[in-house]
Motif scaffolding. Sequence first.
Motif, PDB file in Angstrom:
ATOM      1  N   UNK A  80       0.830  -1.204   0.000  1.00 34.10           N
ATOM      2  CA  UNK A  80       0.000   0.000   0.000  1.00 34.10           C
ATOM      3  C   UNK A  80       0.863   1.251   0.000  1.00 34.10           C
ATOM      4  N   UNK A  81       1.895   1.259   0.834  1.00 36.00           N
ATOM      5  CA  UNK A  81       2.793   2.407   0.906  1.00 36.00           C
ATOM      6  C   UNK A  81       3.512   2.620  -0.426  1.00 36.00           C
ATOM      7  N   UNK A  82       3.999   1.538  -1.009  1.00 37.92           N
ATOM      8  CA  UNK A  82       4.738   1.647  -2.265  1.00 37.92           C
ATOM      9  C   UNK A  82       3.864   2.229  -3.378  1.00 37.92           C
ATOM     10  N   UNK A  83       2.662   1.727  -3.507  1.00 29.45           N
ATOM     11  CA  UNK A  83       1.774   2.180  -4.578  1.00 29.45           C
ATOM     12  C   UNK A  83       1.326   3.632  -4.360  1.00 29.45           C
ATOM     13  N   UNK A 142      13.430   6.515   3.833  1.00 32.22           N
ATOM     14  CA  UNK A 142      14.396   5.777   3.012  1.00 32.22           C
ATOM     15  C   UNK A 142      13.724   4.655   2.234  1.00 32.22           C
ATOM     16  N   UNK A 143      12.812   3.956   2.863  1.00 31.63           N
ATOM     17  CA  UNK A 143      12.139   2.820   2.225  1.00 31.63           C
ATOM     18  C   UNK A 143      11.388   3.261   0.974  1.00 31.63           C
ATOM     19  N   UNK A 144      10.728   4.425   1.055  1.00 31.67           N
ATOM     20  CA  UNK A 144       9.862   4.846  -0.047  1.00 31.67           C
ATOM     21  C   UNK A 144      10.435   6.030  -0.821  1.00 31.67           C
ATOM     22  N   UNK A 145      11.770   6.181  -0.738  1.00 31.58           N
ATOM     23  CA  UNK A 145      12.513   7.159  -1.529  1.00 31.58           C
ATOM     24  C   UNK A 145      12.004   8.582  -1.311  1.00 31.58           C
ATOM     25  N   UNK A 146      11.785   8.896  -0.038  1.00 25.20           N
ATOM     26  CA  UNK A 146      11.445  10.252   0.374  1.00 25.20           C
ATOM     27  C   UNK A 146      12.625  10.829   1.149  1.00 25.20           C
ATOM     28  N   UNK A 196      -0.169   6.997   6.192  1.00 15.83           N
ATOM     29  CA  UNK A 196      -0.060   6.982   4.737  1.00 15.83           C
ATOM     30  C   UNK A 196      -1.023   7.990   4.103  1.00 15.83           C
ATOM     31  N   UNK A 197      -2.250   8.030   4.580  1.00 13.96           N
ATOM     32  CA  UNK A 197      -3.230   8.987   4.058  1.00 13.96           C
ATOM     33  C   UNK A 197      -2.787  10.418   4.325  1.00 13.96           C
ATOM     34  N   UNK A 198      -2.180  10.637   5.494  1.00 11.82           N
ATOM     35  CA  UNK A 198      -1.701  11.973   5.845  1.00 11.82           C
ATOM     36  C   UNK A 198      -0.586  12.422   4.895  1.00 11.82           C
ATOM     37  N   UNK A 199       0.358  11.540   4.638  1.00 10.04           N
ATOM     38  CA  UNK A 199       1.450  11.868   3.725  1.00 10.04           C
ATOM     39  C   UNK A 199       0.920  12.158   2.325  1.00 10.04           C
ATOM     40  N   UNK A 200       0.015  11.328   1.861  1.00 13.04           N
ATOM     41  CA  UNK A 200      -0.547  11.536   0.517  1.00 13.04           C
ATOM     42  C   UNK A 200      -1.271  12.879   0.437  1.00 13.04           C
ATOM     43  N   UNK A 237       2.791   6.077  -2.466  1.00 18.17           N
ATOM     44  CA  UNK A 237       3.853   7.079  -2.401  1.00 18.17           C
ATOM     45  C   UNK A 237       4.749   7.102  -3.640  1.00 18.17           C
ATOM     46  N   UNK A 238       4.535   6.185  -4.559  1.00 17.39           N
ATOM     47  CA  UNK A 238       5.370   6.132  -5.758  1.00 17.39           C
ATOM     48  C   UNK A 238       5.399   7.452  -6.534  1.00 17.39           C
ATOM     49  N   UNK A 239       4.279   8.169  -6.672  1.00 21.39           N
ATOM     50  CA  UNK A 239       4.327   9.439  -7.416  1.00 21.39           C
ATOM     51  C   UNK A 239       5.088  10.556  -6.704  1.00 21.39           C
ATOM     52  N   UNK A 240       5.424  10.345  -5.433  1.00 20.23           N
ATOM     53  CA  UNK A 240       6.021  11.427  -4.644  1.00 20.23           C
ATOM     54  C   UNK A 240       7.478  11.154  -4.275  1.00 20.23           C
ATOM     55  N   UNK A 241       8.139  10.306  -5.023  1.00 18.09           N
ATOM     56  CA  UNK A 241       9.534   9.981  -4.724  1.00 18.09           C
ATOM     57  C   UNK A 241      10.397  11.241  -4.767  1.00 18.09           C
ATOM     58  N   UNK A 242      11.368  11.267  -3.834  1.00 18.75           N
ATOM     59  CA  UNK A 242      12.306  12.387  -3.663  1.00 18.75           C
ATOM     60  C   UNK A 242      11.647  13.632  -3.067  1.00 18.75           C
ATOM     61  N   UNK A 243      10.396  13.504  -2.631  1.00 18.90           N
ATOM     62  CA  UNK A 243       9.742  14.625  -1.971  1.00 18.90           C
ATOM     63  C   UNK A 243      10.312  14.788  -0.558  1.00 18.90           C
ATOM     64  N   UNK A 244      10.563  16.018  -0.152  1.00 22.00           N
ATOM     65  CA  UNK A 244      11.090  16.306   1.184  1.00 22.00           C
ATOM     66  C   UNK A 244       9.939  16.676   2.115  1.00 22.00           C
ATOM     67  N   UNK A 245       9.955  16.112   3.316  1.00 19.66           N
ATOM     68  CA  UNK A 245       8.963  16.509   4.326  1.00 19.66           C
ATOM     69  C   UNK A 245       9.677  16.787   5.640  1.00 19.66           C
ATOM     70  N   UNK A 246       9.155  17.758   6.378  1.00 20.65           N
ATOM     71  CA  UNK A 246       9.779  18.204   7.631  1.00 20.65           C
ATOM     72  C   UNK A 246       8.951  17.716   8.805  1.00 20.65           C
ATOM     73  N   UNK A 247       9.617  16.986   9.714  1.00 23.61           N
ATOM     74  CA  UNK A 247       8.969  16.521  10.928  1.00 23.61           C
ATOM     75  C   UNK A 247       9.585  17.221  12.127  1.00 23.61           C
TER      76      UNK A 247
END
Length: 352
Positions: free
Chosen positions: A236-239, A261-265, A344-348, A241-251
């Motif tokens: 589910x995560x892979x499918x 790292x797993x999902x190329x973010x 996952x929904x929050x990130x999307x 988040x795939x369109x958002x690879x290399x996206x930067x997010x601040x926590x």
Amino acid sequence: MVRLDLRRFVIASLLLPLIAANGCSFTKTAATSDSPLATQTDASLGKQIKVIATFLPVYLFTKAVAGDAADVDILIKPGTEVHEYQSTPADVQAIAQADVVVKNGLGIEEFLEDTIKSTENPKLKVIDASAGIEPIEEISPTVAAGGEKGSNHDHDHDHADEKGQGHDATKEKDNEKANAHVHTGGNPHVWLDPILAKKQVENIRDGLVAADPANEPAYKANAAAYIQKLSDLNNQFEQTLKPYRNRTFITFHDAFPYLAKRYQLKQEAVVAIPEDQLSPNDVQETISTVKQFNVKALFSEPGVDNKLLTGISKDLGLKVYLLDSLESGQLDPNYYFTTMQSNLKTLEMAFK
């Protein structure tokens, strides 16, 4: 007529010992320890091993593997901060009576080694759920002082002190504070990566099997079912988040580098642990990162009331979303999946 009755009497007299003998034989067979019924009864009445899991994600995985085969309890109640936890006499007593302790490892349970020594429990077995996992370094202590990023970041920042005075003293003080908060084993938040969570479940399964071989089938079956759900979650995560690879997010809290790292973010964290307070340099660091990467959102955590982070979001016109690091919540193994799906929904939503 008399002869017939006599014949019936003789036959009945001959059969009665055989019936009695067969009845005794049946009763004895049912009670023998070799019968399946007796084995099942003995097992159900057998003593379960007592297992202590250190904090919530470790408990969720351990309970999922153990099911009803072991008595599983949690040491640090959900909502209690684990990063700087100090053990209590009740903790020492609980571990002294336990057969197994399951820890996350990677330095997050800094109190545990001394606590176990205090129990003087030579039979105790310790399962390290993160054994065999390659850790990511936590953000460098200099981040809290507005300096360079650690090795899990791809860029450096250098902020000059506007007043030109007192910068070194402030930086040194901030570094001392941050150094006290860095976990020696690397970043411990491996449970937030579903693939690494599978490895943790496998480690827990193998540890429980070694400690309690009699229940090996149950532990293996329970672990297999949970691992399959983790595989589905990863898909589910892979499918998504795939369109958002290399996206930067601040926590706010440096809790999501393994997930990133797993999902190329790319995760940028403001502080190493939730207890850290934002310094003026942290604010500068956050603003600089937002501008450099054109970040659209900031991520806080449930239960963290950080007014300064909220203030930054308003100044920059950004929305604050909540990402749950699973350090508080429900004691149901399925809670892991509902929370991660919510993350996952929050990130999307934030990336759109």
